[in-house]
Each structure stands twice: as structure tokens, then as C-alpha cells.
Design a protein around this motif. Structure first.
Motif, mmCIF file in Angstrom:
data_model
loop_
_atom_site.group_PDB
_atom_site.id
_atom_site.type_symbol
_atom_site.label_atom_id
_atom_site.label_comp_id
_atom_site.label_asym_id
_atom_site.label_seq_id
_atom_site.Cartn_x
_atom_site.Cartn_y
_atom_site.Cartn_z
ATOM 1 N N ALA A 111 -112.955 0.436 -8.016
ATOM 2 C CA ALA A 111 -114.104 -0.530 -8.055
ATOM 3 C C ALA A 111 -113.758 -1.829 -8.109
ATOM 4 C CB ALA A 111 -114.942 -0.321 -9.379
ATOM 5 N N PHE A 112 -112.292 -2.244 -8.301
ATOM 6 C CA PHE A 112 -111.881 -3.730 -8.380
ATOM 7 C C PHE A 112 -111.796 -4.109 -6.938
ATOM 8 C CE2 PHE A 112 -109.916 -2.240 -12.404
ATOM 9 C CZ PHE A 112 -110.661 -3.256 -13.195
ATOM 10 N N SER A 113 -111.836 -3.385 -5.665
ATOM 11 C CA SER A 113 -111.424 -3.580 -4.683
ATOM 12 C C SER A 113 -112.790 -4.293 -3.891
ATOM 13 C CB SER A 113 -110.871 -2.774 -3.733
ATOM 14 O OG SER A 113 -111.778 -1.503 -3.487
ATOM 15 N N GLN A 114 -112.650 -4.841 -2.714
ATOM 16 C CA GLN A 114 -113.619 -5.523 -1.932
ATOM 17 C C GLN A 114 -114.235 -4.465 -1.039
ATOM 18 O OE1 GLN A 114 -114.853 -8.562 -2.434
ATOM 19 N NE2 GLN A 114 -113.023 -9.011 -3.851
ATOM 20 N N GLU A 115 -113.259 -3.374 -0.643
ATOM 21 C CA GLU A 115 -113.722 -2.380 0.395
ATOM 22 C C GLU A 115 -114.931 -1.459 -0.731
ATOM 23 O OE1 GLU A 115 -110.629 0.415 0.481
ATOM 24 O OE2 GLU A 115 -111.800 1.900 1.470
ATOM 25 N N ILE A 116 -114.520 -1.262 -1.783
ATOM 26 C CA ILE A 116 -115.637 -0.297 -2.521
ATOM 27 C C ILE A 116 -116.740 -1.145 -2.836
ATOM 28 C CG2 ILE A 116 -116.068 0.981 -4.688
ATOM 29 C CD1 ILE A 116 -114.181 2.166 -2.511
ATOM 30 N N THR A 144 -105.675 -4.770 -9.335
ATOM 31 C CA THR A 144 -105.184 -5.380 -7.871
ATOM 32 C C THR A 144 -106.140 -6.358 -7.583
ATOM 33 O OG1 THR A 144 -103.660 -3.631 -7.344
ATOM 34 C CG2 THR A 144 -103.909 -5.418 -6.029
ATOM 35 N N THR A 145 -105.949 -7.615 -7.496
ATOM 36 C CA THR A 145 -107.087 -8.543 -7.198
ATOM 37 C C THR A 145 -106.736 -8.824 -5.557
ATOM 38 O OG1 THR A 145 -105.431 -10.216 -7.677
ATOM 39 C CG2 THR A 145 -107.132 -9.914 -9.325
ATOM 40 N N ALA A 146 -107.897 -9.690 -4.970
ATOM 41 C CA ALA A 146 -107.906 -9.681 -3.624
ATOM 42 C C ALA A 146 -106.598 -10.316 -2.807
ATOM 43 C CB ALA A 146 -109.022 -10.679 -3.134
ATOM 44 N N ASP A 147 -105.851 -10.940 -3.719
ATOM 45 C CA ASP A 147 -104.610 -11.534 -3.060
ATOM 46 C C ASP A 147 -103.576 -10.553 -3.203
ATOM 47 O OD1 ASP A 147 -104.120 -11.629 -5.754
ATOM 48 O OD2 ASP A 147 -103.750 -14.040 -5.888
ATOM 49 N N GLY A 148 -103.715 -9.230 -3.687
ATOM 50 C CA GLY A 148 -102.818 -8.442 -3.867
ATOM 51 C C GLY A 148 -101.843 -8.473 -5.007
ATOM 52 N N MET A 194 -109.780 -6.597 -17.954
ATOM 53 C CA MET A 194 -110.694 -5.896 -19.010
ATOM 54 C C MET A 194 -111.664 -7.219 -19.011
ATOM 55 S SD MET A 194 -110.687 -2.710 -19.245
ATOM 56 C CE MET A 194 -111.895 -2.493 -20.797
ATOM 57 N N GLY A 195 -111.616 -8.186 -18.528
ATOM 58 C CA GLY A 195 -112.462 -9.424 -18.866
ATOM 59 C C GLY A 195 -113.661 -9.514 -17.977
ATOM 60 N N GLY A 196 -114.268 -10.334 -17.693
ATOM 61 C CA GLY A 196 -115.470 -10.359 -17.042
ATOM 62 C C GLY A 196 -115.459 -10.577 -15.530
ATOM 63 N N GLU A 197 -114.308 -11.282 -14.886
ATOM 64 C CA GLU A 197 -114.160 -11.727 -13.501
ATOM 65 C C GLU A 197 -114.673 -10.652 -12.594
ATOM 66 O OE1 GLU A 197 -111.003 -14.310 -11.860
ATOM 67 O OE2 GLU A 197 -110.270 -12.474 -11.448
ATOM 68 N N ASP A 198 -114.435 -9.379 -12.815
ATOM 69 C CA ASP A 198 -114.848 -8.371 -11.831
ATOM 70 C C ASP A 198 -116.319 -8.020 -11.858
ATOM 71 O OD1 ASP A 198 -114.007 -6.209 -9.590
ATOM 72 O OD2 ASP A 198 -114.805 -5.058 -11.029
ATOM 73 N N TRP A 199 -116.849 -8.060 -12.979
ATOM 74 C CA TRP A 199 -118.393 -7.762 -13.131
ATOM 75 C C TRP A 199 -119.048 -9.038 -12.389
ATOM 76 C CZ3 TRP A 199 -121.239 -9.115 -18.358
ATOM 77 C CH2 TRP A 199 -122.601 -8.777 -18.202
ATOM 78 N N LYS A 242 -112.633 -9.227 -23.952
ATOM 79 C CA LYS A 242 -114.152 -9.002 -24.344
ATOM 80 C C LYS A 242 -114.573 -10.306 -24.503
ATOM 81 C CE LYS A 242 -114.316 -4.522 -24.101
ATOM 82 N NZ LYS A 242 -114.952 -3.913 -22.886
ATOM 83 N N GLN A 243 -113.902 -11.314 -25.178
ATOM 84 C CA GLN A 243 -114.314 -12.714 -25.407
ATOM 85 C C GLN A 243 -114.655 -13.371 -23.863
ATOM 86 O OE1 GLN A 243 -115.430 -14.131 -28.015
ATOM 87 N NE2 GLN A 243 -114.379 -12.784 -29.399
ATOM 88 N N ASP A 244 -113.771 -12.921 -22.927
ATOM 89 C CA ASP A 244 -114.098 -13.699 -21.679
ATOM 90 C C ASP A 244 -115.475 -12.597 -20.903
ATOM 91 O OD1 ASP A 244 -112.805 -14.860 -19.083
ATOM 92 O OD2 ASP A 244 -113.047 -12.816 -18.324
ATOM 93 N N LEU A 245 -115.467 -11.443 -21.386
ATOM 94 C CA LEU A 245 -116.712 -10.714 -20.877
ATOM 95 C C LEU A 245 -117.855 -11.317 -21.479
ATOM 96 C CD1 LEU A 245 -117.048 -7.909 -19.208
ATOM 97 C CD2 LEU A 245 -117.674 -6.907 -21.644
ATOM 98 N N TYR A 246 -117.877 -11.994 -22.692
ATOM 99 C CA TYR A 246 -119.022 -12.506 -23.232
ATOM 100 C C TYR A 246 -119.484 -13.788 -22.621
ATOM 101 C CZ TYR A 246 -117.777 -9.408 -27.138
ATOM 102 O OH TYR A 246 -117.532 -8.337 -27.957
ATOM 103 N N LYS A 247 -118.485 -14.474 -22.223
ATOM 104 C CA LYS A 247 -118.623 -15.686 -21.551
ATOM 105 C C LYS A 247 -119.062 -15.558 -20.128
ATOM 106 C CE LYS A 247 -115.504 -18.745 -22.892
ATOM 107 N NZ LYS A 247 -114.114 -19.143 -23.058
#
Ligand code: NAD
Length: 390
Positions: A111-116, A144-148, A194-199, A242-247
């Protein structure tokens, strides 16, 4: 194949297809017996195969009659290996939902990937046009982020070592565990996973593709928990994530998204059993909440979220705008009794002050074991197919 549980540390290496089906069937039955709520008919669940995500998918389908797209990351059976529990759960969910006339499709991949993300958007465009609700329920060890770059999350403190009682899952004895502090890089990596970036990435991708219905609801899950577990959870690396998720939720709201956090109760799931110290806390908490008649499982928690919060125009939220379905776990009398039991629990009185049996029961159930109406001596076919989205 005759499938028996093979437990290694905090994971079970085998899963039982019939038992997983029974687990899903029971959750569906529970929701079918609750009143219906309309939260939109087109729902995407990211992390839909186990735990809170699976229960969310079941609430969406059977509580709201919704068509669901689930994103999972699971493995089919291979040779002598059974499939993962999430695979069997998803196969069972799709089979039952389709028999009940409900649309249910699943994408298996990272789910983290661009492809999915792209594949999901394509499917939404083709089958729904737009989506009304997005549940973000990932619990992952790495991303794994977009830059590998690959980031691994760690379950550590952020400042100094922390020693506390724990349940040795091999021997069922109360022992002590010491958790080392994480390095700043490890804290950052845990936030990445586990933070919010991917959400936020998901929400932006869905918006850019114009597949979000007006005011589509997006919800992500968190845990805060007891002061007992603060050093390892709330104030630890996962707490930082989780703090990052709240932000992220706050930022998404500022951008105009309808983004909400629900803080859920601690329960035995594949992810929570991996956190040191938490299993003993959970066993003590189960004892207290069961004695006080306020214990709930994932499906009861999600059903309450659907009924008492998400279906309301202005659901009750805490000062930071989060829904709190951990309210019963956090109730003063519950926490006070947990503190009391936590202080005195030891190997001699473990059964009295901790529901270790309940802990293990839930644990085995996660993998489809321990259901009294499933014949575990029967020869079963482990090769269950899912009609996955290609
Ligand atoms: P879980 O392990 O049961 O479920 C995680 C799901 O994520 C599974 O469906 C898994 O297949 C999926 N997944 C993992 N990595 C993936 C990837 N790369 N791509 C696609 N899918 C992937 O976990 P859970 O306990 O239900 O946790 C879900 C959320 O609920 C998390 O945010 C967690 O912090 C939160 N939460 C859990 C508890 C608890 O006690 N278990 C309490 C409160 C909040």
C-alpha cells in the motif's frame, strides 16, 4: 493438510482457512445484528485483512451495505506453507460478501507504493467513479519510499532505557524486559513507516485523480493507552509516529479533507503482540474489563465507532479533535484497577490478576485456531483462491 498452530515468539507461522472463515463469519454475524448506519456506499479500506481494518471492512459492508475495496499485503499458501491469516480472512470475506450480493474486491500489494495507489485509483474510476470513505488501518514493520529507501520501524523508547514487567510469551511467566532507547534515525524511520506521510500521499493521490466524493470521510487509527505503557508506547517511537499522524490529520483538514483520527482500545492483533510489555498490560486490562463487563473486541469497537461516532453529525471528540473509542479502557475506575493489579501481579497470582487465557484465546483466533466448531483434525485444502484485482 492437517493444520496445527506453530507459534514462534509473538507470531503464529500457520493459519487455518476454516478457522479464519469462522472468525470472519462471527464478526459478520455480530454486525448483521446491529442497526444499520449510512456512511456511504463506496468504501476503501487500506490494511483490510486483519485486526481493525478487517473489522472496519465488515462494518462498512454489513453495517452500511457498502461496496468495499480492500488493500492487503498477504501471501497465498505455497508448498507446505499455509497462506497468511489475512489471506484466508479476505477469501472468506469476499466469498460471504459476494454470496450476500455485496461488491467486494481486493488488491494485494504494498500500500505504500505508487503502483498500488495507481491500481486502486484505476479500479475506483472503473467501478465506482468516486469513493465516499477511506479507512487507513496499516500496521507495518517497514516502508519503501518512492526513491527506493527502505525504512524499518522500531519499538523502543526515545530517551532512556525502560524496564518493566512483561509476559514471556514462550513460558507464560512474568519476567522483566528492558527496552533500549532508539537512535534519532530509528525514531525518524518509525515516523516514516507508522506516521501520517503515506496517509496524506493516499489522500492527495485520490484527490488529484478526482475520485473523492464531496466531503469523503477518511479515518486513521491510533492508540494512546495507559500510563503503564507510556514509555514504550505513547512516549516511545511508535508514539512519535502517532503524533505525526495527528499532525497529518490536522494538515489534511486545513487542506479541506474530512480527515479524522479514532483512538482505539488495545487489543490482541498481529501488530500489538509484537510490542514488548504490551501483552502483560493487555492481559491485565482484559481481566479488569471483563470483570467490569466492559470488554470489547475489534468488531465491537468498530461497530461502536460506526454507530456512536461516524454516523453522527457532530461526534464527540477530545480536545485534539480525536474520536475516543478507547473511552472504556481509559475510564478512571478501569485504569485504577489496572494500576493496582499491575503492581501486584507476579507468577504466583498471574491467573487471578491477568487474563492470560483470554490473551492466548484471542491470539489463536487471529490465525483461525481455537474455535470450538472447527474440526482441527480434519484434512483441509490450504490452497484457497482469491479473485484478486489484477
Ligand atoms: P494488524 O496487524 O491486525 O493489521 C494491519 C493490516 O495492514 C493488515 O491487513 C496488513 O495486511 C496490512 N498491511 C501491513 N503492511 C502493509 C502494506 N505494506 N501494504 C498493504 N497492507 C499492509 O494491525 P491492527 O492492530 O489492526 O492495526 C491497525 C491500526 O490500528 C494501526 O494504525 C494501529 O496502530 C491501530 N491500533 C491498534 C491497536 C491494537 O491494540 N491492536 C489499538 C489502537 C489502534
Amino acid at each position: 493438510m492437517i493444520i496445527k498452530p506453530r507459534v514462534k515468539d509473538f507470531i503464529c507461522l500457520t493459519s487455518h482457512p476454516e478457522g479464519c472463515k469462522e472468525n470472519v463469519r462471527r464478526q459478520i454475524e455480530y454486525v448483521k445484528n446491529q442497526p444499520k448506519v449510512d456512511l456511504g456506499k463506496r468504501v476503501l479500506v487500506i490494511g483490510a485483512s486483519t485486526g481493525y481494518g478487517l473489522a472496519s471492512r465488515i462494518c462498512a459492508a454489513y453495517g452500511s451495505g457498502a461496496s468495499t475495496i480492500g488493500i492487503i499485503f498477504d501471501k497465498p499458501a505455497h508448498g507446505k506453507r499455509t497462506a497468511t491469516a489475512g489471506w484466508y480472512n479476505t477469501a472468506a470475506f469476499e466469498e460471504i460478501a459476494k454470496a450476500d450480493g455485496l461488491y467486494a474486491k481486493t488488491i494485494n500489494g504494498d500500500a505504500f507504493s505508487q503502483e498500488i495507489k495507481a491500481k486502486t485509483i484505476e479500479l475506483i474510476k472503473k467501478d465506482f467513479g468516486q469513493i465516499d470513505m477511506i479507512v487507513y488501518s496499516l500496521a507495518a514493520p517497514r516502508r519503501t519510499t518512492a526513491d527506493g529507501t527502505m525504512y524499518s520501524s522500531v519499538l523502543k523508547t526515545v530517551d532512556k532505557p525502560f524496564t518493566a514487567k512483561t509476559l514471556n510469551l514462550k513460558t507464560n511467566e512474568v519476567t522483566e524486559a528492558t527496552l533500549p532507547p532508539a537512535t534519532p534515525e530509528e525514531v525518524e524511520a518509525t515516523i516514516k513507516v507508522m506516521g501520517g506521510e503515506d496517509w496524506a500521499d493516499w489522500m492527495h493521490a485520490l484527490k488529484d485523480a478526482d475520485v473523492l466524493a464531496p466531503n469523503a470521510l477518511s479515518i486513521a487509527y491510533s492508540y494512546i493507552g495507559s500510563k503503564i505503557t507510556y514509555p514504550i508506547y505513547y512516549e516511545g517511537t511508535i508514539g512519535a509516529a502517532k503524533q505525526d499522524l495527528y499532525k497529518t490529520a490536522e494538515n489534511l483538514r486545513k487542506e479541506g479533507f474530512n480527515a479524522v483520527i479514532s483512538v482505539n482500545k488495545a487489543l490482541v492483533t498481529q501488530s500489538s503482540s509484537a510490542i514488548p510489555i504490551v501483552p502483560l498490560y493487555v492481559a491485565v486490562m482484559y481481566r479488569v474489563m471483563k470483570d467490569k463487563n466492559v470488554h470489547e473486541g475489534t468488531i465491537q469497537q468498530m461497530s461502536r465507532l460506526w454507530h456512536e461516532y461516524l454516523s453522527k453529525d457532530n461526534p464527540v471528540k477530545d480536545d485534539e479533535g480525536r474520536i475516543r473509542i478507547d473511552d472504556l479502557e481509559m475510564r478512571d475506575d478501569v485504569q485504577e484497577t489496572i494500576f493496582k493489579y499491575w503492581d501486584i501481579v507476579n507468577n504466583d497470582n498471574l491467573k487471578q490478576y491477568a487474563d492470560v487465557e483470554g490473551y492466548w484465546n484471542d491470539f489463536y483466533n487471529l490465525f483461525g485456531f481455537g474455535f470450538d466448531n472447527v474440526d482441527y483434525d480434519a484434512d483441509v485444502n490450504p490452497d484457497i483462491e482469491i479473485d484478486l484485482v489484477k
